[in-house]
Design a protein around this motif. Structure first.
Motif, PDB file in Angstrom:
ATOM      1  N   GLN A 168     -85.447 -77.692  44.203  1.00 52.99           N
ATOM      2  CA  GLN A 168     -84.838 -78.206  45.427  1.00 52.99           C
ATOM      3  C   GLN A 168     -84.940 -79.723  45.499  1.00 52.99           C
ATOM      4  O   GLN A 168     -85.768 -80.336  44.810  1.00 52.99           O
ATOM      5  CB  GLN A 168     -85.538 -77.612  46.642  1.00 52.99           C
ATOM      6  CG  GLN A 168     -84.987 -76.286  47.088  1.00 52.99           C
ATOM      7  CD  GLN A 168     -85.789 -75.734  48.227  1.00 52.99           C
ATOM      8  OE1 GLN A 168     -86.976 -75.478  48.061  1.00 52.99           O
ATOM      9  NE2 GLN A 168     -85.166 -75.556  49.358  1.00 52.99           N
ATOM     10  N   VAL A 169     -84.127 -80.286  46.356  1.00 47.60           N
ATOM     11  CA  VAL A 169     -84.234 -81.721  46.635  1.00 47.60           C
ATOM     12  C   VAL A 169     -85.402 -81.888  47.606  1.00 47.60           C
ATOM     13  O   VAL A 169     -85.441 -81.243  48.651  1.00 47.60           O
ATOM     14  CB  VAL A 169     -82.932 -82.244  47.267  1.00 47.60           C
ATOM     15  CG1 VAL A 169     -83.083 -83.694  47.650  1.00 47.60           C
ATOM     16  CG2 VAL A 169     -81.782 -82.070  46.323  1.00 47.60           C
ATOM     17  N   SER A 170     -86.338 -82.728  47.232  1.00 49.14           N
ATOM     18  CA  SER A 170     -87.517 -82.849  48.084  1.00 49.14           C
ATOM     19  C   SER A 170     -87.452 -84.068  49.000  1.00 49.14           C
ATOM     20  O   SER A 170     -88.165 -84.150  49.983  1.00 49.14           O
ATOM     21  CB  SER A 170     -88.772 -82.917  47.234  1.00 49.14           C
ATOM     22  OG  SER A 170     -88.686 -84.001  46.357  1.00 49.14           O
ATOM     23  N   LEU A 220     -84.796 -86.848  51.045  1.00 51.17           N
ATOM     24  CA  LEU A 220     -83.426 -87.055  51.509  1.00 51.17           C
ATOM     25  C   LEU A 220     -82.808 -88.224  50.730  1.00 51.17           C
ATOM     26  O   LEU A 220     -83.376 -89.309  50.704  1.00 51.17           O
ATOM     27  CB  LEU A 220     -83.464 -87.364  53.002  1.00 51.17           C
ATOM     28  CG  LEU A 220     -82.161 -87.199  53.749  1.00 51.17           C
ATOM     29  CD1 LEU A 220     -81.709 -85.763  53.708  1.00 51.17           C
ATOM     30  CD2 LEU A 220     -82.354 -87.629  55.183  1.00 51.17           C
ATOM     31  N   PHE A 228     -80.199 -91.328  49.653  1.00 49.71           N
ATOM     32  CA  PHE A 228     -80.066 -92.565  50.408  1.00 49.71           C
ATOM     33  C   PHE A 228     -79.152 -92.579  51.628  1.00 49.71           C
ATOM     34  O   PHE A 228     -79.665 -92.719  52.723  1.00 49.71           O
ATOM     35  CB  PHE A 228     -79.727 -93.735  49.507  1.00 49.71           C
ATOM     36  CG  PHE A 228     -79.057 -94.873  50.227  1.00 49.71           C
ATOM     37  CD1 PHE A 228     -79.677 -95.452  51.315  1.00 49.71           C
ATOM     38  CD2 PHE A 228     -77.818 -95.312  49.865  1.00 49.71           C
ATOM     39  CE1 PHE A 228     -79.085 -96.467  52.013  1.00 49.71           C
ATOM     40  CE2 PHE A 228     -77.212 -96.337  50.560  1.00 49.71           C
ATOM     41  CZ  PHE A 228     -77.851 -96.900  51.629  1.00 49.71           C
ATOM     42  N   PRO A 229     -77.838 -92.417  51.501  1.00 50.11           N
ATOM     43  CA  PRO A 229     -77.091 -92.787  52.713  1.00 50.11           C
ATOM     44  C   PRO A 229     -77.293 -91.834  53.887  1.00 50.11           C
ATOM     45  O   PRO A 229     -76.937 -92.162  55.003  1.00 50.11           O
ATOM     46  CB  PRO A 229     -75.640 -92.782  52.252  1.00 50.11           C
ATOM     47  CG  PRO A 229     -75.601 -92.005  51.014  1.00 50.11           C
ATOM     48  CD  PRO A 229     -76.965 -91.909  50.465  1.00 50.11           C
ATOM     49  N   PHE A 230     -77.891 -90.683  53.644  1.00 52.11           N
ATOM     50  CA  PHE A 230     -77.965 -89.677  54.687  1.00 52.11           C
ATOM     51  C   PHE A 230     -79.147 -89.917  55.613  1.00 52.11           C
ATOM     52  O   PHE A 230     -80.197 -90.384  55.181  1.00 52.11           O
ATOM     53  CB  PHE A 230     -78.056 -88.297  54.067  1.00 52.11           C
ATOM     54  CG  PHE A 230     -76.871 -87.976  53.214  1.00 52.11           C
ATOM     55  CD1 PHE A 230     -75.648 -87.683  53.788  1.00 52.11           C
ATOM     56  CD2 PHE A 230     -76.956 -88.027  51.839  1.00 52.11           C
ATOM     57  CE1 PHE A 230     -74.551 -87.418  53.000  1.00 52.11           C
ATOM     58  CE2 PHE A 230     -75.863 -87.773  51.053  1.00 52.11           C
ATOM     59  CZ  PHE A 230     -74.653 -87.464  51.635  1.00 52.11           C
ATOM     60  N   GLN A 231     -78.905 -89.578  56.877  1.00 48.99           N
ATOM     61  CA  GLN A 231     -79.927 -89.826  57.888  1.00 48.99           C
ATOM     62  C   GLN A 231     -80.715 -88.580  58.219  1.00 48.99           C
ATOM     63  O   GLN A 231     -81.849 -88.670  58.656  1.00 48.99           O
ATOM     64  CB  GLN A 231     -79.277 -90.385  59.150  1.00 48.99           C
ATOM     65  CG  GLN A 231     -78.852 -91.835  58.968  1.00 48.99           C
ATOM     66  CD  GLN A 231     -78.044 -92.334  60.126  1.00 48.99           C
ATOM     67  OE1 GLN A 231     -77.428 -91.560  60.834  1.00 48.99           O
ATOM     68  NE2 GLN A 231     -78.047 -93.638  60.322  1.00 48.99           N
ATOM     69  N   THR A 283     -81.251 -84.105  57.234  1.00 49.62           N
ATOM     70  CA  THR A 283     -81.019 -83.094  56.206  1.00 49.62           C
ATOM     71  C   THR A 283     -79.710 -82.360  56.429  1.00 49.62           C
ATOM     72  O   THR A 283     -79.065 -81.962  55.467  1.00 49.62           O
ATOM     73  CB  THR A 283     -82.165 -82.080  56.192  1.00 49.62           C
ATOM     74  OG1 THR A 283     -82.333 -81.591  57.516  1.00 49.62           O
ATOM     75  CG2 THR A 283     -83.443 -82.693  55.686  1.00 49.62           C
ATOM     76  N   ALA A 284     -79.330 -82.207  57.687  1.00 47.76           N
ATOM     77  CA  ALA A 284     -78.093 -81.461  57.967  1.00 47.76           C
ATOM     78  C   ALA A 284     -76.901 -82.136  57.311  1.00 47.76           C
ATOM     79  O   ALA A 284     -76.031 -81.477  56.730  1.00 47.76           O
ATOM     80  CB  ALA A 284     -77.879 -81.369  59.472  1.00 47.76           C
ATOM     81  N   GLN A 285     -76.875 -83.463  57.405  1.00 46.42           N
ATOM     82  CA  GLN A 285     -75.760 -84.209  56.807  1.00 46.42           C
ATOM     83  C   GLN A 285     -75.715 -83.985  55.300  1.00 46.42           C
ATOM     84  O   GLN A 285     -74.663 -83.696  54.726  1.00 46.42           O
ATOM     85  CB  GLN A 285     -75.939 -85.701  57.077  1.00 46.42           C
ATOM     86  CG  GLN A 285     -75.560 -86.097  58.480  1.00 46.42           C
ATOM     87  CD  GLN A 285     -76.025 -87.495  58.781  1.00 46.42           C
ATOM     88  OE1 GLN A 285     -76.592 -88.181  57.936  1.00 46.42           O
ATOM     89  NE2 GLN A 285     -75.792 -87.926  60.007  1.00 46.42           N
ATOM     90  N   PHE A 286     -76.882 -84.104  54.693  1.00 49.39           N
ATOM     91  CA  PHE A 286     -76.926 -83.961  53.238  1.00 49.39           C
ATOM     92  C   PHE A 286     -76.545 -82.543  52.824  1.00 49.39           C
ATOM     93  O   PHE A 286     -75.762 -82.345  51.895  1.00 49.39           O
ATOM     94  CB  PHE A 286     -78.317 -84.308  52.732  1.00 49.39           C
ATOM     95  CG  PHE A 286     -78.509 -84.019  51.277  1.00 49.39           C
ATOM     96  CD1 PHE A 286     -77.780 -84.706  50.326  1.00 49.39           C
ATOM     97  CD2 PHE A 286     -79.396 -83.056  50.858  1.00 49.39           C
ATOM     98  CE1 PHE A 286     -77.937 -84.433  48.993  1.00 49.39           C
ATOM     99  CE2 PHE A 286     -79.556 -82.774  49.525  1.00 49.39           C
ATOM    100  CZ  PHE A 286     -78.823 -83.463  48.590  1.00 49.39           C
ATOM    101  N   GLU A 287     -77.110 -81.576  53.536  1.00 53.88           N
ATOM    102  CA  GLU A 287     -76.846 -80.191  53.162  1.00 53.88           C
ATOM    103  C   GLU A 287     -75.369 -79.850  53.317  1.00 53.88           C
ATOM    104  O   GLU A 287     -74.796 -79.123  52.507  1.00 53.88           O
ATOM    105  CB  GLU A 287     -77.711 -79.250  54.017  1.00 53.88           C
ATOM    106  CG  GLU A 287     -79.121 -79.145  53.465  1.00 53.88           C
ATOM    107  CD  GLU A 287     -80.097 -78.625  54.475  1.00 53.88           C
ATOM    108  OE1 GLU A 287     -79.669 -78.106  55.518  1.00 53.88           O
ATOM    109  OE2 GLU A 287     -81.309 -78.744  54.232  1.00 53.88           O
TER     110      GLU A 287
END
Lengths: 589, 708
Positions: free
Chosen positions: B620-622, B624, B626-629, B631-635
């Motif tokens: 998993q990505v442990s 976050l 860079f540009p994401f603020q 986890t929801a955005q990244f996911e």
């Protein structure tokens, strides 16, 4: 530069288009305005595309002045996609750009959103290419479909379909277990008394037939029809399609049931000794061996959605297992008696179980809640779910097929029923065919069940008509895309989530996995020196030099702090003393 | 370079023969050389002289009376820092023109290099022919061979050999030719012998004479050549130009050599030496004289002639006149100074003459240079002049240097003033501080005490404020036990509740299904058997109770343990049959926070393992990205799969296309726009001080930017 150029180009195109517009005619006026009002954006969009359209537009105008023959696209823009289809390919919630987001974040979100939308649209569009519909059986008025006999059906349908209803009379080595290959082309039958045969069942071409001279508990195809596994009395054997014994896996003993996880290349076996074992058939290694401590394991099923193995136990419980955990992921009490059979549907949403208490239960295994249950007079010894959700249950020597059992409302009567000669031992639906294979005491029967199989197949994944080369190619690709056993878990979507465990926890896990602490200090090991300087005494001395380093550090620190504190106190007292001095004190010597 | 690295630097030590503060280079005691000329020294003479104007006198007096000292120039580090700052700003401004392009490239989904790719497809014939060059080594080899064998490259009609064979000569012609060749060979051998003989002669005078004669001959020939063979003359002219350039580059005839220096010393006493020096200078002058090409515009040449002729005349005149610049009537702007000097040194006329001779020569040289280098930039000219006149006046040199540095200093001056202001402030502050430091220590102490008092007061206030917070705390603390009590009270019902409701779970109204066929064999015995089996299965509520036990065990294991730290007999009586008091037991029981509720809390017939799946965690990505603020955005950004199993082929291609595409074997040139030659982007790395200089040209400017 390349990034700059396209914009310029498009702008020039637009200008050209504007220039090229033909002079206005009086009859055009109303129409044009209408058009411009209706879709100004579309025109702009089109303008950039190509100039051919404009030329096409112009010609008829010149030719026929009196006719309003301006050829226009009757279906402007992209072809619309039905909302339902779009919904089908929706993946997760859309993410909106938060207010006050930075440039990079904005770009990242918008680009990813655009990409996923594009992917969704394209997938919905290509859904058009899956034209086949599933069949069904419809009775006359006042006629139950379950009274229609197989012979009638076979007579009614075309010859090829009719030939799918057949039975093999193998009364000598019965009762039979069976398995269809993933493409649905090949059939493997294994008699209790050692008879194993694989058949290309559509052409009725016998690939191999043999007697292993041992009790056969279960048979299973591996990833292709070139290999199959047979759970014999003591050990697990692997044969090729010619019947040549390839392996005798002695690590796997007393296997009763087997399941093959196609995307992980794992053969999961449940043994009479209560062991659940995983064999990686791509490398021939045992991945995990779990002692379930639940006694004899003769009820087994896999969840195709997340590759979790379901085991049924004599105490009425069902346990879910992954190779990564030594204890069951979930354990649920389903029946008051022993569990006789269980099966899981293709989407991994529903599980159907039957027990000694003669009940058939449907569970929602996402929520682990029972949906409904029904009482079968004889109880179901074997269960199987087809690709399209038809449930077949073997009650004694009768096979019953239920429709819509996965819905919320319980069913009152079966969709189809068929009586066989002997006790039913194995049930399996043939993938991509409306066929149910039944292994019983008197041999094997193939039964037509309209609407059982998935009519549209993915030729890149499982192609029933694939050639030898295609199979080879597929094998290579599948091996390249093999999913690692570590990824098996209840929630396969977990992989796309951010791991939010704390550092301590992760460290603890790391220590557990490695067997040592990578962050711990290494014990000081004095170097061996020559010329007699590595004597025991010298080594001791050197060790003592670095002994209790951390403790020393602490002491040093504390001492330093204390001295500083004392110093401060002293200064303060000095200041106090000075404070009592008068202004004239400075002249004193 | 390597030898210099190895050898140690040696300092030349001056020999000191006499005890004196200043040691001249000639090891003679030179008094007063190191001293500075004071203003007062000059003032005294000014007062005496009648020629000086009142105005200058007044100015000088004012200067003397004024007591303002000049500001110290900033030290080197500071000036450099300021200069660096300015340079940085400039370059930053110039470099910023790339910003949009960079941004665009960052934004671009895909970059294809090289950027200016030639369009594929057929080209016009002219393009191909015009742009064709010998490129590949094979082609080069072929063309080399063709050239060597003098084969025609473009239009193969006849090879040179064939042409020669076509022009085959007659016998007589051949004979004549042979004779000619013989004669030429004989002549050459004679000439060679002669040259050898002459070369052996050691007399310098002879050679001198020879050379002069040759020169004359050459001149004559040249004159003739101009008329007869202008091309040859031009070549000769070019040669002369080359010699002139060499002369200008070198210091060969500028009285700077060893010989010339020795002659300079002797010149005072020896006329011939002086003459020799002059001759050398004359040589220099002649050589460096620009060759006038008649085709050039006459105007310039006329001017040159005007300026050069009088000098020439002066040279040919008797020595004294020729060297005296003051007699030439072409005085420079330094007149007043010079006049001053002359007035001072009237007595030593002879010495002056000799000195002036040298000076005059320099002057003349300078004049010549001026004439020659009219086309040069004025500033450089000035600088050159300054170099020449170094010996004449040091002051001027300083001025010139000032001129050069003026531009820089203009920039710096603003900062200078700023710094001055700041420094003055600092000093003021410093003085204040010192003044404060001088203050009575009692005052400070008082302040310190006051501070302490304030802290105390604050503490009290805090306490008061805290009181508001502290008060609810006791309320909160009892609340915990209360909730615990509630839990305790609620436990029995909870337990009851948790018992699997049989009606709900297991005997959920099961609908009997009508089966068309009844089981074939429904013997009574079998039925009994079945019933017995069922009875076995239902023997007690074993299954259910076992399951409940299991679950409760797991729940208990998951609950944190209560640590009991009560010590019996501590603070009260202990012994057999005595228990520590209730208060104590309560006091020394440590409870930790309860874990989050179990997943199966509301599912009585399900046990869900609470273990974390660590095996997936390693994939998993442990953190976050860079540009994401959050986890929801990244996911959500990675929610769409990119594999061909889930997407159409075009989408897969689009999603997995590389960010940068380079063409194999193509040279990727640095980006440029505006410059035809392309932005020269190269790096010069200096190994000595480990620095790299990058040179490049931004778009639309022709200037090079160099930054380190």
């Amino acid at each position: 530069m390349s990034a700059v150029m396209p914009e310029l180009l498009t702008s020039t195109h637009v200008e050209k288009m504007k220039k090229k517009k033909p002079p206005k005619r009086y009859w055009e006026e109303t129409e044009n305005t209408d058009q411009s009002q209706r879709r100004p954006e579309e025109e702009e969009g089109k303008a950039g595309q190509n100039q051919n359209e404009s030329t096409v537009k112009e010609r008829p105008l010149k030719r026929k002045n009196d006719e309003r023959l301006e050829k226009k696209d009757p279906f402007p823009g992209e072809a619309p996609i039905p909302h339902k289809q779009l919904q089908k390919f929706q993946r997760g919630e859309k993410c909106k750009v938060p207010a006050g987001a930075r440039r990079r974040l904005k770009e990242a979100i918008t680009s990813s959103e655009a990409m996923s939308e594009h992917a969704q649209k394209q997938a919905a569009r290509y859904d058009l290419l899956l034209p086949e519909d599933a069949g069904f059986l419809e009775g006359d008025e006042d006629e139950d479909t379950n009274t229609i006999s197989q012979d009638d059906i076979a007579d009614a349908v075309d010859i090829t379909s009719g030939s799918k209803y057949f039975s093999l009379h193998l009364s000598q080595f019965g009762p039979y277990r069976l398995d269809y290959s993933r493409t649905g082309r090949h059939l493997l039958v294994g008699g209790k008394k050692g008879h194993v045969a694989c058949i290309d069942w559509q052409t009725k071409d016998l690939m191999c037939e043999m007697n292993v001279m041992e009790t056969v508990n279960d048979v299973k195809w591996l990833h292709t029809e070139a290999m199959f596994a047979v759970a014999q009395k003591r050990w697990l054997y692997i044969y090729d399609s010619k019947g040549v014994e390839l392996h005798c896996v002695k690590k796997f003993n007393d296997v009763l049931r087997m399941q093959f996880l196609p995307y992980h290349f794992l053969l999961a076996t449940a043994s009479a000794t209560g062991f659940l074992q995983y064999l990686d058939v791509s490398v021939g290694k045992e991945v995990a061996a779990i002692c379930t401590k639940m006694g004899r394991l003769d009820v087994m099923a896999q969840n195709p959605h997340n590759a979790v193995i379901h085991l049924g136990h004599p105490n009425g419980t069902i346990s879910l297992w992954s190779p990564n955990q030594k204890e069951p992921l979930v354990k649920m009490l389903c029946h008051r008696g022993a569990v006789r059979s269980l099966t899981v549907d293709k989407t991994g949403t529903y599980m159907v179980t039957s027990g000694l208490d003669r009940k058939l239960k449907v569970y929602d295994i996402r929520a682990f809640k029972p949906l409904h249950s029904c009482f079968l007079p004889a109880g179901a010894s074997c269960l199987s779910l087809s690709q399209r959700g038809l449930l077949s249950a073997a009650t004694g020597d009768i096979v019953q097929v239920y429709q819509n059992i996965l819905g919320s409302s319980p069913v009152s009567k079966p969709y189809m029923a068929h009586r066989l000669r002997g006790q039913i031992w194995g049930l399996a639906y043939c993938p991509f065919e409306d066929v149910l294979g039944i292994g019983h005491g008197e041999g094997f029967t193939s039964m037509i069940v309209p609407g059982a199989g998935e009519p549209n197949f993915d030729a890149l994944d499982t192609n029933p008509f694939r050639s030898y080369e295609q199979r080879q190619e597929w094998e290579v690709k599948a091996l390249l895309e093999k999913v690692q056993p570590e990824l098996i878990g209840l929630h396969p979507e977990q992989l796309s989530k951010v791991d939010q465990a704390s550092f301590e926890q992760r460290h603890k896990e790391q220590v557990e996995a490695l067997g040592f602490d990578p962050l711990a200090k290494v014990k000081f090991k004095p170097k061996t020196k020559k010329k007699g300087r590595s004597s025991a005494g010298a080594i001791e001395k050197r060790k003592r030099k670095v002994a209790h380093e951390d403790q020393r550090d602490e002491i040093r620190q504390s001492v330093q702090e204390r001295t500083e504190r004392e110093k401060e106190l002293k200064e303060k007292s000095n200041e106090k003393k000075l404070g009592n001095k008068s202004t004239l004190d400075r002249f004193r010597k | 370079a390597i030898s210099s690295m190895g050898s140690r630097k040696r300092k030349k030590q001056n020999e000191r023969s006499e005890a004196s503060v200043q040691v001249s280079e000639f090891f003679v005691n030179a008094e007063g050389t190191g001293e500075k000329v004071n203003l007062s020294d000059l003032l005294g003479t000014v007062e005496k002289t009648s020629g000086a104007s009142n105005k200058t006198k007044k100015q000088l007096r004012n200067l003397q009376s004024s007591k303002e000292t000049l500001e110290l120039p900033l030290n080197k580090q500071q000036t450099e820092k300021i200069q660096r700052g300015i340079a940085y700003e400039k370059t930053a401004a110039e470099v910023s023109c790339w910003r949009n392009i960079i941004l665009q490239n960052q934004k671009a989904e895909q970059m294809v290099f090289p950027l200016n790719q030639e369009s594929p497809g057929p080209k016009r014939v002219e393009q191909v022919v015009a742009g064709w060059k010998v490129q590949t080594p094979l082609e080069q080899e072929i063309f080399r061979l063709l050239h060597i064998n003098s084969q025609p490259v473009d239009d193969p009609v006849l090879t040179p050999v064939e042409e020669q064979s076509l022009k085959a000569m007659s016998l007589e012609e051949a004979k004549i030719r042979r004779a000619e060749l013989q004669k030429a060979r004989a002549l050459q051998s004679y000439y060679e012998a002669k040259a050898k003989r002459e070369k052996k002669i050691k007399s310098k005078k002879y050679h001198k004479v020879q050379r002069k004669a040759k020169c004359k001959d050459f001149l004559k020939q040249f004159d003739e050549m101009v008329k007869t063979n202008p091309e040859g003359a031009l070549e000769e002219l070019k040669k002369m130009e080359l010699s002139r350039m060499e002369e200008r580059m070198s210091l060969k005839h500028q009285n700077s050599g060893k010989w010339a220096k020795s002659k300079a010393i002797m010149a005072k006493y020896d006329d011939s030496a002086r003459k020799a020096m002059q001759e050398q200078l004359q040589m220099n002058k002649d050589l460096t004289q620009k060759i006038v090409v008649p085709s050039d515009d006459e105007h310039e040449s006329n001017e040159e002639g005007l300026e050069t002729i009088p000098d020439f005349v002066n040279d040919s005149e008797p020595v004294i006149d020729s060297v005296n610049p003051w007699m030439r009537g072409q005085l420079t702007h330094e007149e007043p100074e010079v006049s001053c000097v002359t007035t001072e040194d009237v007595q030593t006329a002879e010495e002056e003459n000799e000195e002036e001779e040298l000076v005059g020569e320099f002057e003349r040289k300078r004049k010549l240079r001026q004439a020659d280098e009219e086309d040069l930039i004025p500033t450089e000219e000035e600088r050159k002049r300054a170099e020449d006149v170094v010996e004449v006046s040091d002051k001027e040199e300083e001025d010139d240097d000032d001129d050069d540095e003026e531009e820089e200093e203009e920039d710096v001056s603003e900062f200078n003033t700023l710094f001055r202001l700041m420094r003055s402030e600092k000093t003021l502050e410093g003085s204040n501080q010192t003044r404060e430091g001088l203050n009575t220590p009692g005052q400070e102490d008082e302040e310190g005490l006051l501070n302490e008092g304030q802290i105390r007061v604050r503490n009290i206030e805090d306490l008061e404020v805290l009181g508001e917070f502290v008060d609810p705390q006791p309320i909160a603390e009892p609340s915990l036990p209360r909730t615990a009590a509630v839990e305790a009270t609620s436990e029995p019902p909870y337990k009851k509740k948790r018992e699997i409701d049989l009606k709900e779970v297991l005997t959920k109204e099961a609908k009997a299904v009508k089966v068309p066929f009844l089981p074939t064999v429904v013997d009574e015995e079998e039925r009994d058997e079945q019933i017995s089996i069922i009875k076995e299965a239902f023997a007690g509520d074993d299954v259910i109770s076992d399951f409940i036990k299991d679950k409760s065990k797991l729940e208990a294991a998951g609950r944190p343990e209560v640590v009991d730290l009560t010590l019996p007999g501590w603070g009260e009586w202990g012994g057999v049959g005595l228990k520590p008091s209730r208060w104590k037991r309560k006091r020394f029981r440590i409870k930790t926070a309860p874990p989050p509720p179990r997943q199966d809390q509301k599912l009585p017939d399900v046990i869900i393992s609470e273990n974390r799946n660590a095996s997936v965690a390693s994939h998993q990505v442990s953190q976050l990205p860079f540009p994401f603020q959050n986890t929801a955005q990244f996911e959500s950004s990675i929610r769409t799969p990119i594999g061909p199993t889930w997407n159409t082929q075009s989408v897969v291609k689009n999603m997995t296309k590389p960010k940068v595409i380079t063409k194999m074997g193509a040279i990727i040139e640095p980006m440029c726009s505006g410059n035809q030659q392309g932005a020269i982007t190269h790096a010069n790395t200096n190994i000595k001080n480990n620095s790299t200089v990058y040179t490049w040209i931004p778009p639309a400017t022709a200037k090079n930017i160099v930054f380190v």
